[in-house]
Design an enzyme around this catalytic site. Structure first.
Site, PDB file in Angstrom:
ATOM      1  N   GLU A 163       0.791  -1.237   0.000  1.00  0.00           N
ATOM      2  CA  GLU A 163       0.000   0.000   0.000  1.00  0.00           C
ATOM      3  C   GLU A 163       0.822   1.285   0.000  1.00  0.00           C
ATOM      4  OE1 GLU A 163      -4.012  -1.430   2.232  1.00  0.00           O
ATOM      5  OE2 GLU A 163      -2.287  -1.076   3.504  1.00  0.00           O
TER       6      GLU A 163
HETATM    7  C1  NGO Z   1      -4.117  -4.836   4.592  1.00  0.00           C
HETATM    8  C2  NGO Z   1      -3.186  -3.708   4.940  1.00  0.00           C
HETATM    9  C3  NGO Z   1      -3.012  -3.520   6.433  1.00  0.00           C
HETATM   10  C4  NGO Z   1      -4.353  -3.584   7.154  1.00  0.00           C
HETATM   11  C5  NGO Z   1      -5.043  -4.884   6.798  1.00  0.00           C
HETATM   12  C6  NGO Z   1      -6.399  -4.988   7.480  1.00  0.00           C
HETATM   13  C7  NGO Z   1      -1.981  -5.476   4.204  1.00  0.00           C
HETATM   14  C8  NGO Z   1      -0.886  -6.331   3.784  1.00  0.00           C
HETATM   15  N1  NGO Z   1      -1.941  -4.157   4.329  1.00  0.00           N
HETATM   16  O1  NGO Z   1      -3.188  -5.953   4.542  1.00  0.00           O
HETATM   17  O2  NGO Z   1      -2.371  -2.302   6.694  1.00  0.00           O
HETATM   18  O3  NGO Z   1      -4.149  -3.531   8.543  1.00  0.00           O
HETATM   19  O4  NGO Z   1      -5.232  -5.020   5.419  1.00  0.00           O
HETATM   20  O5  NGO Z   1      -7.094  -6.145   7.155  1.00  0.00           O
END
Ligand code: NGO
Length: 543
Positions: free
Chosen positions: A349
């Site tokens: 992200e």
């Molecule tokens: C995503 C995000 C995290 C969140 C999570 C919540 C990943 C790999 N990045 O997973 O920052 O906490 O969802 O479900």
């Protein structure tokens, strides 16, 4: 206060209605067959051999059950320190509930509970074991100590659930006769815990480790840094922890591990044969670091601490030299504290970093990890850059993830990048079970118990060679979770299912038989004080 969490063990009498214990209870009323008695009645009184989670690779039932009595000794004949430690651990589980002394001894003998390391038994591999139970003894043999430990978990589950109680219970303590030969499908059977969004103490992490060990999980991936908190002391950048760790989601006090505390987690995990995989998430998910040191920001201005739950807004400054000095220092210190092979660098992200900057950053950081002797793990966005040789990518997409993204990860796998499979709509333990689940998130949908178990990691990602799949992992993100009761409720009963996908041969996969074995675990969770979600999909024992 939430009502679904039961923190006290249920009274033993209430357990008698359970699948596991009806038979054992009946044995207590009638004549319990002596240890060496004929086979007819004894096996019926014990948990059928192999009715455990994860399902063993092979179980051949037959012969007399073994009965633990006041005279039982735990023999660790080869005198190795590790076998002795595992013997002490087993005695620690059995003594309070049986009320027996169960001395651990290296005196030779063919009776009792025997834990043996056969260093030349190649078939058992690094984690496999063989358990043989008959009227005279129950013997666990392994090549490595990890296998012996996993065999002890099997022995635990073959005993009545009340063996987990911390006060004296009525026996009999029978282990069905026969042989289990068991090795894992995958070398990576992970659980991830987000200690950043909410901080969890060393004691809380140890509790989770103990729960993982029961299901033969062997990796503990600790998400140590994120926007809301930096959770590990770094000597060269002390404000990361003292300031960056000073809050959490919702604005609570947060916290961090001193180096000694982190080492204690690593030591405790190792004593349960789990390897800690530390994650320092970058270049995004770094607000806590950016808030602690102004010089890490492109504009030289430190943002405020963050206690919300948005993602993807922060980024280390990719074009500043000091960023790489920072990464080098942090990776060096984390690597030095971590005996395990892996260091997770996140990489998910990075929505506020351009693609070019992201690629440049990830390609510059991976050699730093190698320089300090560790193997890179990253979330699967790492495949947008050039994964280092030997790196592992952790796939966390969902059914809705675009074909191009899946194909890119599959392509990397074909080129040698190993995969850890963690589909968010299957393995994320923080997803709500249903719309009514009081905790958790739902961005990847609702994940009921069957959905989390009923899929195959080996064939999950189209086009990825099955040899590239190193295993599975169940992440537990903590935006909405702040107590051990919360963790338990989200992990149980889904965690054992993901653990089984990691351990058991694909040929054993079957929801209808799995759900019965899973249901039989519930009295054990009750005895351990683990509150769980009573999914209507699972035939829980009455009571
Ligand atoms: C995503 C995000 C995290 C969140 C999570 C919540 C990943 C790999 N990045 O997973 O920052 O906490 O969802 O479900």
């Amino acid at each position: 206060m939430r009502t679904h969490h039961r923190s006290l063990p249920r009274p033993a009498a209430a357990l008698l209605g359970s699948l596991l214990l009806v038979a054992a209870g009946a044995g207590a009323l009638g004549a319990v067959p002596a240890a060496a008695s004929p086979t007819a009645s004894a096996p019926a009184a014990a948990t059928p051999l192999g009715q455990i989670v994860p399902a063993p690779a092979k179980a051949t039932a037959g012969g007399s059950a073994y009965r633990i009595t006041a005279a039982t000794r735990i023999r660790v004949e080869d005198g190795s320190r590790e076998a002795r430690r595992i013997g002490d651990y087993l005695a620690g589980v059995l003594r309070p509930s049986t009320g027996y002394k169960l001395p651990v001894t290296d005196a030779e003998g063919r009776d009792g509970i025997r834990l043996e390391l056969h260093r030349k038994d190649g078939e058992l591999g690094a984690e496999g074991y063989r358990l043989t139970s008959d009227g005279r003894s129950v013997t666990v043999v392994a090549r490595e100590a990890a296998g012996l430990f996993h065999g002890v978990q099997t022995l635990r589950q073959q005993l009545p659930a009340k063996v987990e109680a911390d006060s004296r219970q009525a026996g009999p303590w029978l282990v069905a006769g026969g042989t289990i030969e068991d090795t894992p499908r995958y070398a990576w059977r992970g659980a991830h815990l987000d200690v950043s969004r909410h901080f969890f103490t060393v004691g809380q992490v140890k509790r989770y480790i103990d729960e993982l060990a029961l299901y033969k999980v062997n990796k503990l991936h600790l998400h140590l840094s994120d926007d809301q908190g930096w959770r590990l002391a770094i000597d060269s950048w002390p404000r990361l922890a003292t300031y960056g760790g000073s809050t959490q989601v919702g604005g609570g006090a947060g916290g961090y591990y001193t180096k000694a505390q982190y080492k204690e987690i690593v030591r405790y995990a190792a004593s349960r044969y789990l390897e800690v995989v530390p994650e320092i998430d970058m270049p995004s998910h770094t607000n806590a670091a950016l808030a602690s040191y102004a010089e890490l920001n492109c504009d030289g201005v430190a943002p405020p601490l963050y206690t919300g739950t948005e993602v993807g807004f922060s980024s280390l400054c990719v074009n500043k030299d000091i960023t790489y000095k920072f990464v080098d220092d942090v990776v060096r210190e984390v690597a030095a504290l971590t005996p395990g092979r892996y260091l997770h660098i996140g990489g998910d992200e990075a929505h506020s970093t351009s693609h070019e900057d992201y690629v440049a950053f990830m390609n510059k950081v991976q050699p730093i990890v190698a320089k300090y002797g560790k193997t890179v793990v990253g979330w699967h966005q790492l495949t947008e850059a050039t994964p280092a040789k030997g790196a592992l990518a952790q796939y966390w997409g969902t059914e809705g993830t675009g074909a191009a993204e899946k194909a890119r990860v599959a392509e990397a796998a074909k080129n040698g990048t190993g995969l850890i499979i963690s589909p968010a709509d299957r393995t994320y333990l923080d997803m709500k079970y249903t719309k009514d689940t009081p905790l958790g998130l739902s961005w990847a949908g609702y994940v009921e118990v069957r959905r989390s178990y009923d899929w195959d990691p080996g064939t999950y990602l189209p086009g990825a060679p099955s040899e590239a799949v190193k295993g599975v992992e169940a992440p537990l993100w903590s935006e909405t979770l702040s107590t051990s009761a919360h963790l338990d409720y989200m992990a149980f009963p889904r965690l054992p299912g993901v653990a089984e996908l990691g351990w058991s041969p694909a040929a054993t996969h079957d929801w209808d038989t799995y759900k019965v074995r899973l249901a039989a675990q519930a009295p054990r969770w009750d005895a351990l004080g683990i509150g769980y979600y009573k999914s209507p999909q699972v035939p829980w024992p009455a009571g």
